[in-house]
Design a protein around this motif. Structure first.
Motif, PDB file in Angstrom:
ATOM      1  N   TRP A 119       0.836  -1.206   0.000  1.00 43.48           N
ATOM      2  CA  TRP A 119       0.000   0.000   0.000  1.00 43.48           C
ATOM      3  C   TRP A 119       0.864   1.247   0.000  1.00 43.48           C
ATOM      4  O   TRP A 119       2.026   1.206   0.363  1.00 43.48           O
ATOM      5  CB  TRP A 119      -0.998   0.019   1.156  1.00 43.48           C
ATOM      6  N   LEU A 120       0.251   2.326  -0.423  1.00 44.08           N
ATOM      7  CA  LEU A 120       0.893   3.629  -0.430  1.00 44.08           C
ATOM      8  C   LEU A 120      -0.162   4.638   0.013  1.00 44.08           C
ATOM      9  O   LEU A 120      -1.311   4.577  -0.424  1.00 44.08           O
ATOM     10  CB  LEU A 120       1.387   3.972  -1.836  1.00 44.08           C
ATOM     11  N   ARG A 121       0.212   5.529   0.898  1.00 42.13           N
ATOM     12  CA  ARG A 121      -0.729   6.524   1.420  1.00 42.13           C
ATOM     13  C   ARG A 121      -0.098   7.902   1.344  1.00 42.13           C
ATOM     14  O   ARG A 121       0.975   8.131   1.898  1.00 42.13           O
ATOM     15  CB  ARG A 121      -1.067   6.209   2.866  1.00 42.13           C
ATOM     16  N   HIS A 122      -0.785   8.818   0.658  1.00 43.04           N
ATOM     17  CA  HIS A 122      -0.322  10.204   0.616  1.00 43.04           C
ATOM     18  C   HIS A 122      -0.609  10.834   1.978  1.00 43.04           C
ATOM     19  O   HIS A 122      -1.714  10.719   2.504  1.00 43.04           O
ATOM     20  CB  HIS A 122      -1.046  10.969  -0.493  1.00 43.04           C
ATOM     21  N   ARG A 123       0.388  11.463   2.567  1.00 41.54           N
ATOM     22  CA  ARG A 123       0.249  12.084   3.891  1.00 41.54           C
ATOM     23  C   ARG A 123       0.453  13.589   3.779  1.00 41.54           C
ATOM     24  O   ARG A 123       1.190  14.195   4.530  1.00 41.54           O
ATOM     25  CB  ARG A 123       1.259  11.474   4.865  1.00 41.54           C
ATOM     26  N   HIS A 139       4.682  10.450   2.023  1.00 41.59           N
ATOM     27  CA  HIS A 139       3.916   9.239   1.759  1.00 41.59           C
ATOM     28  C   HIS A 139       4.290   8.158   2.774  1.00 41.59           C
ATOM     29  O   HIS A 139       5.446   8.036   3.157  1.00 41.59           O
ATOM     30  CB  HIS A 139       4.214   8.693   0.356  1.00 41.59           C
ATOM     31  N   GLY A 140       3.298   7.377   3.162  1.00 45.45           N
ATOM     32  CA  GLY A 140       3.540   6.165   3.932  1.00 45.45           C
ATOM     33  C   GLY A 140       3.555   5.010   2.959  1.00 45.45           C
ATOM     34  O   GLY A 140       2.758   4.977   2.015  1.00 45.45           O
ATOM     35  N   PHE A 164       9.594  11.141   2.387  1.00 47.73           N
ATOM     36  CA  PHE A 164       9.331  12.519   1.993  1.00 47.73           C
ATOM     37  C   PHE A 164      10.008  12.785   0.665  1.00 47.73           C
ATOM     38  O   PHE A 164      11.210  12.571   0.520  1.00 47.73           O
ATOM     39  CB  PHE A 164       9.847  13.489   3.059  1.00 47.73           C
ATOM     40  N   PHE A 165       9.233  13.224  -0.304  1.00 49.55           N
ATOM     41  CA  PHE A 165       9.751  13.593  -1.615  1.00 49.55           C
ATOM     42  C   PHE A 165       9.764  15.121  -1.685  1.00 49.55           C
ATOM     43  O   PHE A 165       8.714  15.734  -1.844  1.00 49.55           O
ATOM     44  CB  PHE A 165       8.877  13.030  -2.737  1.00 49.55           C
ATOM     45  N   PRO A 166      10.924  15.747  -1.541  1.00 49.29           N
ATOM     46  CA  PRO A 166      10.984  17.196  -1.466  1.00 49.29           C
ATOM     47  C   PRO A 166      10.752  17.924  -2.794  1.00 49.29           C
ATOM     48  O   PRO A 166      10.508  19.118  -2.804  1.00 49.29           O
ATOM     49  CB  PRO A 166      12.393  17.475  -0.955  1.00 49.29           C
ATOM     50  N   LEU A 167      10.789  17.210  -3.882  1.00 50.80           N
ATOM     51  CA  LEU A 167      10.647  17.838  -5.198  1.00 50.80           C
ATOM     52  C   LEU A 167       9.359  17.378  -5.864  1.00 50.80           C
ATOM     53  O   LEU A 167       8.777  16.368  -5.490  1.00 50.80           O
ATOM     54  CB  LEU A 167      11.834  17.471  -6.085  1.00 50.80           C
ATOM     55  N   GLY A 168       8.943  18.092  -6.879  1.00 53.15           N
ATOM     56  CA  GLY A 168       7.771  17.708  -7.645  1.00 53.15           C
ATOM     57  C   GLY A 168       7.984  16.397  -8.377  1.00 53.15           C
ATOM     58  O   GLY A 168       9.090  15.909  -8.500  1.00 53.15           O
ATOM     59  N   GLY A 169       6.902  15.819  -8.866  1.00 55.62           N
ATOM     60  CA  GLY A 169       6.974  14.574  -9.615  1.00 55.62           C
ATOM     61  C   GLY A 169       6.586  13.354  -8.809  1.00 55.62           C
ATOM     62  O   GLY A 169       6.427  12.272  -9.358  1.00 55.62           O
ATOM     63  N   TRP A 170       6.391  13.507  -7.492  1.00 58.03           N
ATOM     64  CA  TRP A 170       6.054  12.346  -6.666  1.00 58.03           C
ATOM     65  C   TRP A 170       4.684  11.786  -7.011  1.00 58.03           C
ATOM     66  O   TRP A 170       4.430  10.606  -6.814  1.00 58.03           O
ATOM     67  CB  TRP A 170       6.157  12.673  -5.186  1.00 58.03           C
TER      68      TRP A 170
END
Length: 89
Positions: free
Chosen positions: A40-44, A52-53, A65-71
């Motif tokens: 599973w993947l959860r946007h937080r 994301h979890g 944590f994805f610090p840049l765009g595109g996630w």
């Protein structure tokens, strides 16, 4: 650097360029998990935008944590996305 392939997700350590905007070269493979082992993947976004979890088949999970765009492109690649208010599967 996070790489998503047909077979799985890979974390590769990279050395940044002197301007910090590009990779100067790969420093090595740090981690890999088969795609089917990500359950599973959860946007937080309520915690922090880009957070994301991620749940794994063995019951463990991690917060990324994805610090840049595109996630969002990465998140859409996983079929089982949870709502941030829903229970963990």
């Amino acid at each position: 650097m996070l790489l998503l392939t047909r077979g799985g997700t890979h974390v590769v350590r990279v050395r940044p360029s002197s301007d910090g905007k590009r990779a100067a070269g790969a420093a090595g493979h740090a981690y890999a998990v088969a795609r089917q082992d990500i359950t599973w993947l959860r946007h937080r976004g309520e915690v922090r935008h880009g957070t994301h979890g991620t749940g794994f088949a063995d019951g463990s999970w991690a917060t990324v944590f994805f610090p840049l765009g595109g996630w969002s492109t990465l998140a859409k690649a996983f079929p089982h996305r949870l709502r941030h208010t829903g229970p963990i599967a």
